[in-house]
Design an enzyme around this catalytic site. Structure first.
Site, short mmCIF file in Angstrom:
data_model
loop_
_atom_site.label_atom_id
_atom_site.label_comp_id
_atom_site.label_asym_id
_atom_site.label_seq_id
_atom_site.Cartn_x
_atom_site.Cartn_y
_atom_site.Cartn_z
N ASP A 27 -6.21 -2.51 -2.93
CA ASP A 27 -5.30 -1.57 -3.58
C ASP A 27 -4.75 -2.20 -4.86
O ASP A 27 -4.68 -1.57 -5.92
CB ASP A 27 -4.15 -1.20 -2.65
CG ASP A 27 -4.59 -0.66 -1.30
OD1 ASP A 27 -5.56 -1.21 -0.73
OD2 ASP A 27 -3.99 0.30 -0.80
N HIS A 74 0.72 6.36 -2.10
CA HIS A 74 -0.21 5.24 -2.18
C HIS A 74 -0.66 5.18 -3.64
O HIS A 74 -0.98 6.20 -4.22
CB HIS A 74 -1.44 5.57 -1.34
CG HIS A 74 -1.61 4.72 -0.12
ND1 HIS A 74 -0.71 4.70 0.89
CD2 HIS A 74 -2.62 3.88 0.25
CE1 HIS A 74 -1.15 3.88 1.85
NE2 HIS A 74 -2.30 3.36 1.47
N ASP A 129 0.83 -1.21 0.00
CA ASP A 129 0.00 0.00 0.00
C ASP A 129 0.85 1.25 0.00
O ASP A 129 0.51 2.24 -0.61
CB ASP A 129 -0.95 0.01 1.20
CG ASP A 129 -0.23 -0.12 2.53
OD1 ASP A 129 0.92 -0.62 2.55
OD2 ASP A 129 -0.80 0.28 3.56
N ARG A 172 5.48 4.19 5.88
CA ARG A 172 5.11 4.07 7.29
C ARG A 172 5.20 2.61 7.76
O ARG A 172 5.58 1.72 6.98
CB ARG A 172 3.70 4.62 7.51
CG ARG A 172 2.61 3.80 6.88
CD ARG A 172 1.25 4.45 7.14
NE ARG A 172 0.19 3.73 6.51
CZ ARG A 172 -0.84 4.32 5.90
NH1 ARG A 172 -0.89 5.64 5.83
NH2 ARG A 172 -1.80 3.61 5.36
N ASP A 173 4.84 2.39 9.00
CA ASP A 173 4.95 1.03 9.55
C ASP A 173 3.76 0.19 9.10
O ASP A 173 2.95 -0.23 9.89
CB ASP A 173 5.03 1.08 11.08
CG ASP A 173 3.82 1.77 11.69
OD1 ASP A 173 2.92 2.21 10.94
OD2 ASP A 173 3.76 1.88 12.93
N GLU A 174 3.69 -0.04 7.80
CA GLU A 174 2.58 -0.83 7.26
C GLU A 174 3.08 -1.65 6.09
O GLU A 174 3.40 -2.81 6.24
CB GLU A 174 1.41 0.08 6.87
CG GLU A 174 0.17 -0.72 6.51
CD GLU A 174 -1.11 0.08 6.64
OE1 GLU A 174 -1.09 1.18 7.19
OE2 GLU A 174 -2.15 -0.43 6.19
N GLU A 193 -2.35 9.11 -0.62
CA GLU A 193 -3.37 8.21 -0.09
C GLU A 193 -4.74 8.89 -0.01
O GLU A 193 -5.76 8.27 -0.26
CB GLU A 193 -2.95 7.76 1.32
CG GLU A 193 -3.93 6.86 2.03
CD GLU A 193 -3.38 6.35 3.35
OE1 GLU A 193 -2.53 7.06 3.95
OE2 GLU A 193 -3.78 5.26 3.78
N TRP A 239 -11.91 -6.20 -1.23
CA TRP A 239 -10.57 -6.61 -0.84
C TRP A 239 -10.41 -8.10 -1.16
O TRP A 239 -9.66 -8.47 -2.05
CB TRP A 239 -10.31 -6.32 0.65
CG TRP A 239 -9.75 -4.97 0.89
CD1 TRP A 239 -8.47 -4.68 1.29
CD2 TRP A 239 -10.41 -3.70 0.76
NE1 TRP A 239 -8.31 -3.31 1.39
CE2 TRP A 239 -9.48 -2.69 1.08
CE3 TRP A 239 -11.68 -3.30 0.38
CZ2 TRP A 239 -9.79 -1.33 1.03
CZ3 TRP A 239 -12.01 -1.95 0.35
CH2 TRP A 239 -11.07 -0.99 0.66
C1 BGC Z 1 -4.03 0.82 3.85
C2 BGC Z 1 -4.89 0.76 2.63
C3 BGC Z 1 -5.79 -0.43 2.80
C4 BGC Z 1 -6.66 -0.07 3.95
C5 BGC Z 1 -7.74 -1.03 4.25
C6 BGC Z 1 -4.91 1.12 5.01
O1 BGC Z 1 -4.21 1.23 6.19
O2 BGC Z 1 -3.02 1.76 3.71
O3 BGC Z 1 -4.26 0.96 1.48
O4 BGC Z 1 -6.46 -0.83 1.68
O5 BGC Z 1 -5.92 0.16 5.12
O6 BGC Z 1 -8.82 -0.35 4.59
#
Ligand code: BGC
Length: 945
Positions: free
Chosen positions: A514, A804, A501, A505-507, A783, A567
């Protein structure tokens, strides 16, 4: 005579892959010709171990024989079982006219350490158990001795190591001398993997150029290995294999933190390698990871994808990777296990350093601190040259996507990702510092600890999965050109082993929605067939026990498991789109079980066909501004869509029983959708006048889903399209869509005759719009539409990425709509092109795309009251070309009536165009196109045959 030319030979969508383990790889090619109508009629593939055998009639491993097939662009290998560790050379011959000599091209592929037996299709790790040819064991450092010799230094104690351990070094010396019979080395292959990340060297030379290898998978299900040809690196006397390993996704910080490192897969990194040395006499010797290896730690005190990396040069062990080094003080490696059942050859190209960007500015902000602007938000890391650094002196590199209003790094939106790299000196000079096991999302770096820093000392190294460039787009509006660039940089920054995504960041997770909304754009900009082949394995591996797709893949224990509408549906949509793009039926055959299980799961929970009982969470039309689209509308639309695509997939695979069942179910869901959510003729529904159609919620996304997914009876489409246009116009014209709706907006408006509105959205510069961020310095897609505004400043940092790709899904329409490079709805692998440009107020636009069949291109230009349109159709394809014109009678092709040379036929005229059917080849149309009498808007159906 034919001028047909096969090129771009691929094996499983990769050029000369080394180390594949697919028993029936797809051998494919593209075609070029400079003649019109020069189409293939037949092909023949021959495979041999000796390249000469392809020419001299020597022993062939497989010969397909001549296959009469005018649509073929590849064929699955169907010869005797492939042997492991073997290079196969192959030749394709393609005939145009039956009696002509065929055109040919050659290539090769090489199998990996194991090749499971079995036909093409889904070959998961389970199929491999028990058939392992591996002799290597997983090894790691012995943590105890490391703790003793590795007590932190004073300087390190003051440094936040985030609880991470130093990166182990592992080495093994071996003799490369000819064997006792004196037989020389002819071939050396190194098969490598890590639970964590590895970098391996042979006699000091780095092996390969893969970064962050072996890549991210759910390591409890599948671990990739890579194969390298190291024949040239093996010497006669003492040789040394040396590896550095790091935590990476395996045992580092991954996903939402703070959560301790190692929470998801493992707790310390491990290494696996097998070097096979083949002599001229056919004998094979191996060097494998085992307890004869020795370990130590070195300069890298910690390395983590989210936190960053620290090199303390006082800890550097110089020469450790070279022969002759005395490893006396090193500890024996610890063997953890010899489990090979999960090992698979990687099926995609690795992450590589794809570019190096010099700074556009270097600004001193305090005596020893500078801010470097690389001019581009990207994923990668900084490479820094330092003349000299005193013992214990530190250089700290911090990263950010944007600056705050004081022109300092804005890092709040990185959340807990420290994204900080540290170099500690030991007095040596001429230091080249580049972290090896981390990456950051950034445009700016703050470098402290150096009183002097010049632009020559620093570059940003761009990292992403190596996905060959496939498309290019150009047009007369510089803003739209920049938008296209932002979209593509979003892709580059986020295709890092998996489609993530965001890179900062921490993700950095493989969110499914996406990926599905952005895939059509991504697949026009780059060849993503191999990249997504790998990710679809992650998607499949991640499936829940009841068959459901997840929200993220690779699966991460504890992260929103069960797929939300839009999703989880990516598990259906992505394989379908890849099949349509690349024509490889294995995208479908590998996915069909998962598709069916997903549809069945939603159906079981929602027997009345309105998807209201959640499978997992519900993100709805994520981040849509304005009134939300009712959740059941979004969910049920996706239920219908996934069910229909499952039916189409089954059709394509010849599974007609499955297809029929799903077509029926899809029709029932569509009816349920209409009954429950659509009102037509009832005054009062969402302010509707009598006879006006409404979709529940009356949001743009509601109509977009209904139209894009074909949920309405044809008689209601026009009413839905009209209402959609009203809502878009009333909003600005502007969008009120989130991640799901935005991808559909321009294509649907265009398909229903409102390309003018799609263009208006494209040109809009206020929030929400694509150009607003660009006007404020964006170099990637944000984003949120309003991640930063002049009045409000930054949005809350908890979720505000500036890189994003989801809202960048407009990129698809630039190719398909604006330039006109598209395929018709029923076409696979660009067999039937549809070139229907939408000029809007632009004066020119063009796109070129390397399709699976060959080069597809369209480009138009207006000059005064004339428009010219150039089109390229690859051999084996035909095209329906809509020549934009205000006077269909004025159309010429190379100055003559288009039909004159027999390759173009007028098949209709409609509002603002003349429609031709053309054979393969290159065309140049010209026509009258008066701006004053701009073509009237109208649905395509109004074409007059
Ligand atoms: C992500 C998104 C993802 C979403 C889900 C976010 O934290 O960055 O890209 O699809 O969460 O709702």
């Amino acid at each position: 005579m034919s001028a047909l030319r096969p090129y771009a030979l691929r094996c499983d969508h990769r050029s000369t892959p080394l180390g594949i383990d697919e028993p029936a790889p797809l051998l494919s090619w593209r075609l070029a010709s400079d003649r019109r109508g020069d189409d293939p009629t037949a092909y023949r593939i021959r495979v041999a171990e000796r390249p000469e055998a392809l020419a001299d009639g020597g022993r062939l491993h497989w010969d397909s024989g001549r296959v009469e097939d005018s649509s073929a662009i590849g064929a699955g290998y169907a010869g005797p079982a492939l042997r492991a560790g073997t290079r196969y050379h192959w030749r394709v011959e393609v005939w145009s006219a039956p009696d002509d000599a065929p055109a040919d091209a050659v290539s090769w592929f090489e199998t990996g350490l194991t090749v499971p037996s079995g036909a093409a299709g889904r070959s998961g790790p389970a199929d491999r158990s028990g058939r392992s040819g591996w002799r290597a064991s997983w090894i790691t450092h012995n943590p105890d001795p490391i703790d003793v010799v590795d007590a932190p230094t004073e300087g390190e104690r003051a440094l936040d190591d985030h609880g991470l351990a130093p990166c182990p070094l592992l080495r093994r010396a071996f003799s490369g001398a000819a064997d006792s019979a004196g037989s020389p080395l002819v071939r050396a292959r190194l098969y490598v993997s890590a639970r964590g990340l590895y970098e391996v060297r042979l006699n000091g030379t780095r092996v390969g150029d893969a970064e962050l290898a072996p890549g991210w998978t759910d390591y409890t299900r599948r671990v990739q290995y890579q194969t390298y040809d190291v024949t040239e690196l093996v010497g006669q006397g003492e040789n040394v294999l040396a590896a550095t390993v790091a935590d990476g996704w395996w045992s580092g910080f991954v996903g939402f933190e703070p959560r301790r490192a190692g929470a998801h897969y493992g707790t310390f990194p491990q290494f696996l390698a097998e070097l096979r040395l083949t002599r001229a006499d056919g004998s094979v010797s191996t060097v494998v990871t085992d307890d004869t290896w020795v370990t130590h730690t070195g300069a890298i005190r910690h390395a983590d994808l989210l936190m960053g990396e620290c090199h303390d040069l006082r800890r550097a062990v110089d020469g450790w990777e070279l022969p002759g080094f005395d490893a006396g003080g090193w500890s024996p490696a610890l063997v953890t296990d010899a489990e090979h059942g999960l090992l698979v050859a990687s099926v995609d190209e690795p992450v590589r350093a794809m570019a190096a960007l010099p700074p556009v500015s270097v600004t001193r902000i305090s005596p020893d601190t500078h801010i470097v602007d690389f001019g581009q938000n990207l994923a990668g890391r900084v490479r820094l040259g330092v003349d000299a650094l005193a013992p214990g002196a530190r250089v700290v590199v911090r990263h950010a996507e944007v600056l705050d209003d004081k022109q300092r790094l804005y890092t709040a939106n990185l959340r807990t990702a420290a994204a900080t790299d540290v170099l500690i000196g030991d007095g040596r000079q001429h230091i080249a510092f580049e972290p090896r096991f981390t990456y950051h999302g950034f445009r700016y770096a703050e470098i402290s600890g150096l009183p002097e820093l010049s632009a020559d000392d620093v570059v940003a190294v761009v990292l992403h999965s190596d996905t060959p460039r496939a498309g290019s787009f150009d047009c007369s509006d510089p803003d739209i050109r920049r938008l296209h660039s932002c979209v593509e940089w979003g892709r580059r920054s986020n295709f890092v082993s998996v489609p993530t995504d965001c890179p900062q960041r921490d993700e950095r997770l493989g969110w499914l929605a996406d990926a599905q909304v952005f895939l059509p754009t991504a697949a026009l900009n780059a060849d993503v067939a191999a990249f997504f082949t790998k990710w679809l394995r992650d998607v499949d591996d991640a499936r829940t026990p009841d068959g459901g797709f997840t929200n993220v893949a690779p699966r991460l224990a504890g992260v929103a498991d069960e797929g939300a509408p839009g999703w989880g549906d990516a598990g259906v949509i992505v394989p379908w789109h890849l099949y349509r793009t690349y024509g490889d039926p294995r995208f479908l055959s590998r996915a069909l079980d998962g598709m069916r299980a997903w549809v069945a799961l939603i159906h079981r929970r929602n027997p009345d066909l309105i998807w209201r009982h959640r499978v997992g969470p519900h993100f709805s039309d994520w981040l849509a501004p304005g009134a939300p689209t009712p959740r059941e509308v979004v969910a049920t639309a996706y239920f219908a869509h996934s069910t229909r695509l499952t039916a189409l997939a089954a059709d394509a695979l010849g599974r007609h029983d499955v297809a029929e069942e799903h077509h029926r179910l899809a029709a029932d869901i569509r009816s349920a959708f209409v009954d429950r959510f659509v009102t037509a003729g009832a005054a009062g529904a969402a302010g509707a006048a009598d006879g006006e159609l409404r979709v529940a919620g009356d949001t743009q996304t509601g109509y977009l889903l209904a139209l894009a997914f074909g949920l309405l009876p044809a008689s209601l489409d026009a009413g839905a399209a009209r209402r959609l246009a009203e809502l878009v116009e009333a909003a600005g014209p502007a969008l009120r869509t989130g991640f799901l709706g935005v991808a559909l907006a321009a294509p649907v408006l265009d398909a229903y005759g409102r390309a003018d509105l799609a263009h208006a959205l494209l040109r809009r510069t206020e929030v929400p719009s694509w150009l607003f961020p660009l006007r404020h310095g964006a170099t990637t897609i944000w984003e949120r539409w309003d991640g930063w505004t002049p009045n409000g400043g930054f949005r809350a940092p908890a979720m505000n990425s500036f890189n994003h790709y989801a809202l960048g899904s407009i990129g698809e329409w630039l190719y398909r709509g604006v330039a006109g490079v598209d395929q018709s709805a029923d076409s696979v692998a660009y067999r039937r092109l549809r070139v229907r440009p939408a000029p809007g107020a632009l004066t020119y636009a063009s796109a070129r795309y390397e399709s699976a069949r060959g080069t597809v291109a369209a480009g138009w230009r207006r000059r005064g009251d004339r428009l010219s349109l150039r089109v390229r159709v690859p051999p084996g394809a035909t095209a329906e070309v809509f020549v934009p014109t205000t006077d269909p009678g004025s159309v010429r092709e190379l100055g003559a009536a288009p039909e004159d040379d027999g390759h173009a036929t007028l098949i209709g005229t409609g509002p603002g165009h003349a429609r031709y059917q053309v054979a393969s080849g290159a065309y140049h149309f010209t026509a009258a196109y008066s701006s004053a009498a701009r073509p009237p808007a109208g649905p395509h159906e109004e074409d007059i045959p």
